[in-house]
Every structure is written in C-alpha cells, then in structure tokens.
Design a protein around this motif. Structure first.
Motif, short mmCIF file in Angstrom:
data_model
loop_
_atom_site.label_atom_id
_atom_site.label_comp_id
_atom_site.label_asym_id
_atom_site.label_seq_id
_atom_site.Cartn_x
_atom_site.Cartn_y
_atom_site.Cartn_z
N LEU A 192 -10.96 -24.44 -3.62
CA LEU A 192 -9.96 -24.25 -4.32
C LEU A 192 -9.54 -23.17 -4.99
O LEU A 192 -8.27 -22.78 -4.89
CB LEU A 192 -10.82 -24.82 -5.98
CG LEU A 192 -10.16 -26.68 -5.85
CD1 LEU A 192 -11.24 -26.95 -6.94
CD2 LEU A 192 -8.69 -27.17 -6.15
N TRP A 196 -7.62 -21.90 -2.13
CA TRP A 196 -6.05 -22.96 -2.13
C TRP A 196 -5.11 -22.28 -2.94
O TRP A 196 -3.86 -22.04 -3.35
CB TRP A 196 -6.33 -24.37 -2.84
CG TRP A 196 -5.26 -25.15 -2.67
CD1 TRP A 196 -4.91 -25.02 -1.44
CD2 TRP A 196 -4.38 -25.97 -3.80
NE1 TRP A 196 -3.74 -26.48 -1.95
CE2 TRP A 196 -3.21 -26.24 -3.03
CE3 TRP A 196 -4.76 -25.22 -5.09
CZ2 TRP A 196 -2.27 -27.51 -3.93
CZ3 TRP A 196 -3.68 -26.73 -5.90
CH2 TRP A 196 -2.80 -27.34 -5.44
N HIS A 197 -5.42 -21.29 -4.27
CA HIS A 197 -4.96 -20.67 -5.81
C HIS A 197 -4.56 -19.44 -4.73
O HIS A 197 -3.15 -19.02 -5.52
CB HIS A 197 -5.79 -20.44 -6.65
CG HIS A 197 -5.79 -21.79 -6.75
ND1 HIS A 197 -4.98 -23.22 -7.67
CD2 HIS A 197 -6.88 -22.88 -7.52
CE1 HIS A 197 -5.32 -23.65 -8.54
NE2 HIS A 197 -6.50 -23.98 -8.59
N ARG A 221 -1.56 -19.90 -2.89
CA ARG A 221 -0.45 -19.86 -3.57
C ARG A 221 -0.03 -18.67 -4.82
O ARG A 221 0.61 -19.17 -5.66
CB ARG A 221 -0.46 -21.45 -4.05
CG ARG A 221 0.01 -22.08 -2.95
CD ARG A 221 -0.49 -23.47 -3.76
NE ARG A 221 -0.21 -24.62 -2.50
CZ ARG A 221 -0.75 -24.29 -1.09
NH1 ARG A 221 -1.79 -23.46 -0.70
NH2 ARG A 221 -0.60 -25.56 -0.25
N ARG A 237 -1.58 -17.68 -7.19
CA ARG A 237 -2.38 -18.08 -8.46
C ARG A 237 -2.96 -17.83 -8.95
O ARG A 237 -4.35 -18.00 -8.68
CB ARG A 237 -2.12 -19.62 -8.90
CG ARG A 237 -1.45 -20.75 -8.59
CD ARG A 237 -0.91 -21.97 -9.01
NE ARG A 237 -1.43 -22.77 -8.83
CZ ARG A 237 -1.10 -24.14 -7.26
NH1 ARG A 237 0.21 -23.11 -7.36
NH2 ARG A 237 -1.91 -24.27 -7.03
N GLN A 293 -6.48 -18.37 -11.42
CA GLN A 293 -7.59 -19.97 -11.11
C GLN A 293 -7.87 -18.83 -9.91
O GLN A 293 -9.02 -19.30 -9.66
CB GLN A 293 -6.13 -20.69 -11.03
CG GLN A 293 -5.55 -21.61 -12.06
CD GLN A 293 -4.71 -22.38 -11.83
OE1 GLN A 293 -3.41 -22.33 -10.63
NE2 GLN A 293 -4.73 -24.02 -12.07
N HIS A 294 -7.17 -18.51 -8.86
CA HIS A 294 -7.99 -18.13 -7.69
C HIS A 294 -9.35 -17.06 -8.45
O HIS A 294 -10.69 -16.94 -7.39
CB HIS A 294 -7.11 -16.93 -7.07
CG HIS A 294 -8.02 -16.40 -5.86
ND1 HIS A 294 -8.54 -16.10 -5.40
CD2 HIS A 294 -8.18 -14.68 -6.36
CE1 HIS A 294 -9.05 -15.26 -4.10
NE2 HIS A 294 -9.08 -14.51 -5.02
N TRP A 319 -12.03 -19.83 -10.11
CA TRP A 319 -13.11 -20.47 -9.03
C TRP A 319 -13.74 -19.54 -8.32
O TRP A 319 -14.64 -19.87 -7.58
CB TRP A 319 -11.57 -21.53 -7.61
CG TRP A 319 -11.16 -23.00 -9.15
CD1 TRP A 319 -10.41 -22.77 -9.14
CD2 TRP A 319 -12.19 -23.56 -9.38
NE1 TRP A 319 -10.28 -23.80 -10.07
CE2 TRP A 319 -11.04 -24.68 -10.60
CE3 TRP A 319 -13.69 -24.33 -9.21
CZ2 TRP A 319 -11.81 -25.88 -10.27
CZ3 TRP A 319 -13.61 -25.63 -9.36
CH2 TRP A 319 -12.72 -26.63 -10.24
N ALA A 348 -1.86 -21.42 -15.52
CA ALA A 348 -1.48 -20.69 -13.87
C ALA A 348 -1.80 -19.52 -13.77
O ALA A 348 -1.60 -19.09 -14.88
CB ALA A 348 0.18 -21.03 -13.83
#
Ligand code: HEM
Length: 211
Positions: free
Chosen positions: A133, A136-137, A140, A142, A145-146, A149, A211
C-alpha cells in the motif's frame, strides 16, 4: 513534502538506538556468508537443507530492508537526493516482496509449532500488505498516505529487532520452547499498535483516511 518519521518530542536517542540496532542486526544476519549455517544458525539448518531457495532469499533480502530504514526515514536524504530515496524505496519494496513471500513459506514450515507459525505468517502478510500500500500511494504521489503506510511497514520490519530483544529474555526466564510462540506475536503486534499511536498522536486524527 516535508515528512518526518520522528514524532515531535520523541527522544532522539531512542530513534538513534533503534536505527543502530536495525543496522547491527541486518549486518549480523549475513553471518551465514562467512560460516556454515549449521554453525551460525543451527536452528535454521532444516530450512537451509530442505528449502534453500526460500531460506536464502529470506535471509539474503530481509536484512536489506532493515538496513535501509534509517536512510529512507532520513529527512535530509529525502530532501537532498529524492532520486536516491526513490531508488532505495524500490529496493526496499522488492526486498520485502521476496523476503515476505519466502517468510510465509518459512513460517509454514517452522518446527516451532502452529502458534509460532500463525504469528509469523500473519506478520509476513501484514508486511506485504502495508509495504504494498505504501508503494502504491507513492506511485500515485499521495505522500501523506505513503508516509503513514511506510511507518506501519517499518514497524513490522523492526520486528526483526524486537524479536531478537525478546528471545534472550524469553530463554532466560520461561525458556525458549515456551516463549518462542508468544514472541512470534509480541515481536510485531505491539510495534504496529505503537506505529498507529504515533500516527494518530502526530495528526490528531486517524491516518490513512486523507489524500
Ligand atoms: C517482518 C517480516 C518477517 C517475517 C514474517 C519473517 C519470517 C521468518 C521466519 C518464519 C523465519 C524462520 C523461523 C523459524 O523457522 O522458526 C525467519 C528467519 C530469519 N529471518 Fe525473518 N522474517 C521477517 C523479517 C526479517 C527481517 C526484517 C530480517 C532482517 C534481519 C530477517 C532475518 C531473518 C534471519 C537472519 C533468519 C534466520 C534466523 C536467525 O536469525 O538465526 N527476517 N524469518
């Protein structure tokens, strides 16, 4: 974006001790390169003989993830060399992907019983999930959130440190046999809870929802 894993008011020596332990344990894990597994990791000999690919993938790559933590959480490095942060991040992610999958295999085949096996297998799954995750963030862009996680992922990577702190304590008190299954859980569940507490304390709200 300015992100720092060190929550405000957290003693610097605690963070330093954490990173030094991580690097020392990572380096120590490579003892299998200079001496036989039978000699330096006798309890792991069955893994080395029966499933060498999974075993060496795990002990070859998991220490890389552990040793990368201090660099990846260094605000200075992220700001001065963002490309280095990105490349080391890819290395962290790939190391965990392979060390996590092989970790599930080692958990499934551990000789220490079903409670230990389940604790280690869930740790591996949580490790893959949180790191996946986080990557993935990042892809993108983000970054809030990065960051959240990656803090959770780091808390799980640091299970390699907490486990090696609890092992001698367990062996010296109730003995290895009795303590190991418990340690396979307490090496990571409290770490994850602490990460969550740090994230909530730092923001005053649950992290991961924005976000
Ligand atoms: C966080 C997720 C991890 C999981 C689920 C995991 C899982 C496992 C399992 C199942 C074993 C075999 C234990 C047994 O059969 O009783 C093992 C051994 C080992 N793991 Fe991991 N591991 C993880 C992280 C790490 C990290 C970050 C390192 C970095 C140092 C590491 C280094 C090792 C080493 C060196 C061994 C051989 C045991 C020894 O130290 O003597 N592991 N791991």
């Amino acid at each position: 974006m300015s992100v720092d894993a060190r929550p405000q008011g957290y003693p610097k020596w605690v963070v330093t001790a954490m990173w030094v332990s991580a690097v020392l344990i990572a380096v120590g894990s490579y003892r299998f390169l200079i001496a036989d597994v039978a000699l330096v990791m006798p309890a792991m000999l069955h893994h080395a003989l029966e499933r060498p690919l999974m075993f060496y993938l795990h002990i070859g790559l998991a220490p890389i993830a552990l040793a990368l933590l201090p660099l990846q959480f260094s605000k200075g490095l992220r700001k001065a060399r963002p490309a280095v942060h990105r490349w080391l991040g890819r290395l962290y992610g790939v190391s965990i992907l392979l060390a996590g999958i092989s970790g599930i295999w080692l958990a499934y085949t551990t000789e220490e019983g079903p409670v230990a096996a389940l604790g280690l297998a869930l740790l591996a799954l949580a490790w893959l999930w949180t790191t996946g995750l986080a990557v993935w963030h990042a892809m993108r862009r983000r970054f809030a959130q990065h960051r959240a996680w990656m803090i959770r992922s780091a808390a799980l990577t640091l299970a390699a440190v907490t486990l090696r702190i609890y092992l001698p304590i367990g062996s010296a008190t109730v003995g290895f046999e009795a303590s190991y299954p418990v340690i396979c859980w307490i090496a990571w569940v409290p770490n994850l809870m602490l990460a969550e507490w740090i994230l909530r304390r730092g923001r005053g709200a649950p992290v991961g929802a924005t976000a």
